[in-house]
Design a protein around this motif. Structure first.
Motif, PDB file in Angstrom:
ATOM      1  N   LEU A  67      59.815  61.138  26.074  1.00 39.45           N
ATOM      2  CA  LEU A  67      58.515  61.419  26.670  1.00 39.45           C
ATOM      3  C   LEU A  67      57.738  60.119  26.783  1.00 39.45           C
ATOM      4  N   GLU A  68      57.127  59.905  27.914  1.00 37.26           N
ATOM      5  CA  GLU A  68      56.352  58.685  28.110  1.00 37.26           C
ATOM      6  C   GLU A  68      55.027  59.024  28.761  1.00 37.26           C
ATOM      7  N   GLU A  69      53.939  58.748  28.035  1.00 37.39           N
ATOM      8  CA  GLU A  69      52.603  59.028  28.540  1.00 37.39           C
ATOM      9  C   GLU A  69      52.050  57.835  29.318  1.00 37.39           C
ATOM     10  N   SER A  70      51.146  58.134  30.201  1.00 36.93           N
ATOM     11  CA  SER A  70      50.401  57.110  30.926  1.00 36.93           C
ATOM     12  C   SER A  70      49.087  57.718  31.392  1.00 36.93           C
ATOM     13  N   GLY A  71      48.192  56.843  31.815  1.00 36.05           N
ATOM     14  CA  GLY A  71      46.940  57.332  32.385  1.00 36.05           C
ATOM     15  C   GLY A  71      45.723  57.181  31.513  1.00 36.05           C
ATOM     16  N   GLY A  72      45.906  56.719  30.291  1.00 35.47           N
ATOM     17  CA  GLY A  72      44.749  56.520  29.439  1.00 35.47           C
ATOM     18  C   GLY A  72      43.916  55.336  29.900  1.00 35.47           C
ATOM     19  N   GLY A  73      42.777  55.165  29.277  1.00 35.89           N
ATOM     20  CA  GLY A  73      41.925  54.045  29.637  1.00 35.89           C
ATOM     21  C   GLY A  73      40.516  54.255  29.143  1.00 35.89           C
ATOM     22  N   LEU A  74      39.623  53.445  29.671  1.00 32.46           N
ATOM     23  CA  LEU A  74      38.205  53.501  29.302  1.00 32.46           C
ATOM     24  C   LEU A  74      37.434  54.156  30.431  1.00 32.46           C
ATOM     25  N   VAL A  75      36.610  55.103  30.076  1.00 32.40           N
ATOM     26  CA  VAL A  75      35.819  55.812  31.070  1.00 32.40           C
ATOM     27  C   VAL A  75      34.451  56.124  30.470  1.00 32.40           C
ATOM     28  N   GLN A  76      33.462  56.206  31.322  1.00 34.70           N
ATOM     29  CA  GLN A  76      32.125  56.576  30.853  1.00 34.70           C
ATOM     30  C   GLN A  76      32.030  58.085  30.644  1.00 34.70           C
ATOM     31  N   ALA A  77      31.129  58.470  29.790  1.00 39.66           N
ATOM     32  CA  ALA A  77      30.895  59.894  29.554  1.00 39.66           C
ATOM     33  C   ALA A  77      30.605  60.594  30.880  1.00 39.66           C
ATOM     34  N   GLY A  78      31.208  61.762  31.039  1.00 37.75           N
ATOM     35  CA  GLY A  78      31.074  62.507  32.276  1.00 37.75           C
ATOM     36  C   GLY A  78      32.171  62.209  33.282  1.00 37.75           C
ATOM     37  N   VAL A 127      37.756  71.921  24.701  1.00 38.57           N
ATOM     38  CA  VAL A 127      38.103  71.373  26.014  1.00 38.57           C
ATOM     39  C   VAL A 127      38.198  72.438  27.096  1.00 38.57           C
ATOM     40  N   LYS A 128      38.042  73.691  26.712  1.00 37.19           N
ATOM     41  CA  LYS A 128      38.139  74.768  27.699  1.00 37.19           C
ATOM     42  C   LYS A 128      37.122  74.567  28.814  1.00 37.19           C
ATOM     43  N   GLY A 129      37.584  74.749  30.030  1.00 39.78           N
ATOM     44  CA  GLY A 129      36.719  74.586  31.178  1.00 39.78           C
ATOM     45  C   GLY A 129      36.604  73.153  31.670  1.00 39.78           C
ATOM     46  N   ARG A 130      37.104  72.214  30.897  1.00 42.92           N
ATOM     47  CA  ARG A 130      37.034  70.799  31.304  1.00 42.92           C
ATOM     48  C   ARG A 130      38.411  70.170  31.484  1.00 42.92           C
ATOM     49  N   PHE A 131      39.377  70.597  30.688  1.00 45.93           N
ATOM     50  CA  PHE A 131      40.725  70.043  30.758  1.00 45.93           C
ATOM     51  C   PHE A 131      41.664  71.070  31.386  1.00 45.93           C
ATOM     52  N   THR A 132      42.654  70.580  32.103  1.00 48.43           N
ATOM     53  CA  THR A 132      43.650  71.451  32.722  1.00 48.43           C
ATOM     54  C   THR A 132      45.038  70.851  32.540  1.00 48.43           C
ATOM     55  N   ILE A 133      45.940  71.653  31.997  1.00 48.85           N
ATOM     56  CA  ILE A 133      47.329  71.223  31.864  1.00 48.85           C
ATOM     57  C   ILE A 133      48.118  71.775  33.051  1.00 48.85           C
ATOM     58  N   SER A 134      49.036  70.973  33.552  1.00 48.65           N
ATOM     59  CA  SER A 134      49.867  71.428  34.658  1.00 48.65           C
ATOM     60  C   SER A 134      51.226  70.742  34.577  1.00 48.65           C
ATOM     61  N   MET A 172      41.516  65.673  32.759  1.00 49.51           N
ATOM     62  CA  MET A 172      40.381  65.721  31.850  1.00 49.51           C
ATOM     63  C   MET A 172      39.114  65.385  32.621  1.00 49.51           C
ATOM     64  N   ASN A 173      38.247  66.356  32.736  1.00 53.68           N
ATOM     65  CA  ASN A 173      36.974  66.183  33.422  1.00 53.68           C
ATOM     66  C   ASN A 173      35.827  66.303  32.424  1.00 53.68           C
ATOM     67  N   GLY A 174      34.689  65.797  32.793  1.00 54.12           N
ATOM     68  CA  GLY A 174      33.532  65.899  31.916  1.00 54.12           C
ATOM     69  C   GLY A 174      33.769  65.306  30.549  1.00 54.12           C
ATOM     70  N   LEU A 175      34.403  64.156  30.524  1.00 50.91           N
ATOM     71  CA  LEU A 175      34.774  63.558  29.241  1.00 50.91           C
ATOM     72  C   LEU A 175      33.545  63.212  28.401  1.00 50.91           C
ATOM     73  N   LYS A 176      33.716  63.355  27.113  1.00 51.43           N
ATOM     74  CA  LYS A 176      32.653  63.085  26.141  1.00 51.43           C
ATOM     75  C   LYS A 176      33.131  62.013  25.164  1.00 51.43           C
ATOM     76  N   PRO A 177      32.193  61.296  24.548  1.00 51.61           N
ATOM     77  CA  PRO A 177      32.609  60.272  23.564  1.00 51.61           C
ATOM     78  C   PRO A 177      33.497  60.837  22.462  1.00 51.61           C
ATOM     79  N   GLU A 178      33.279  62.077  22.087  1.00 53.83           N
ATOM     80  CA  GLU A 178      34.106  62.675  21.040  1.00 53.83           C
ATOM     81  C   GLU A 178      35.526  62.973  21.487  1.00 53.83           C
ATOM     82  N   ASN A 179      35.820  62.791  22.761  1.00 59.06           N
ATOM     83  CA  ASN A 179      37.184  62.933  23.253  1.00 59.06           C
ATOM     84  C   ASN A 179      37.997  61.653  23.062  1.00 59.06           C
ATOM     85  N   THR A 180      37.360  60.607  22.564  1.00 59.87           N
ATOM     86  CA  THR A 180      38.055  59.355  22.303  1.00 59.87           C
ATOM     87  C   THR A 180      39.137  59.572  21.260  1.00 59.87           C
ATOM     88  N   ALA A 181      40.356  59.218  21.605  1.00 59.58           N
ATOM     89  CA  ALA A 181      41.493  59.436  20.709  1.00 59.58           C
ATOM     90  C   ALA A 181      42.747  58.860  21.357  1.00 59.58           C
TER      91      ALA A 181
END
Length: 131
Positions: A4-15, A64-71, A83-92
């Motif tokens: 398994l190989e993840e990608s797509g992370g990064g730095l984003v502003q809240a929202g 994360v309900k209503g903001r994140f969608t797995i597909s 991941m939409n509507g990201l919040k600082p507490e989603n940092t991980a």
């Protein structure tokens, strides 16, 4: 061997939004569930969203309900986490993981495919959400 190989992370502003991708290889009929987990500094790892291929059951953590969608895109052997509507507490660090089917054919927990042992893990991708 499952990889398994993840990608797509990064730095984003809240929202803001990010889409994580997990490219999977080596899957057989033994693998049943795949999902996204995360671990923030000083916190335990938690299941964010998982999906079970055998019956399509999908789980989202309440936070994360209503903001994140797995597909999934079976043609590309890829799992996404939008991941939409990201919040600082989603940092991980976000991890993609896969679970083998139980030998008795049962589910670890019917309502939540994030439950149970996940045998395969990616290396993780860092998500940072600034306030």
């Amino acid at each position: 061997e499952v990889q398994l190989e993840e990608s797509g992370g990064g730095l984003v502003q809240a929202g803001g939004s990010l889409r994580l991708s997990c490219a999977a290889s080596g899957f057989t009929s033994d693998e049943d569930a795949i999902g996204w987990f995360r671990q923030a500094p000083g916190k335990e790892r938690e299941g964010v969203s998982c999906i079970r291929s055998s019956d399509g059951t999908t789980y989202y953590a309440d936070s994360v309900k209503g903001r994140f969608t797995i597909s999934t895109d079976n043609a590309k052997n890829t799992v996404y986490l939008q991941m939409n509507g990201l919040k600082p507490e989603n940092t991980a660090v976000y991890y993609c993981a896969a679970q083998q089917r139980r030998s008795d054919g049962k589910n670890w927990y019917s309502l939540n495919p994030c439950v149970g042992p996940y045998e395969y893990w990616g290396q993780g991708t860092q998500v940072n959400v600034s306030s």
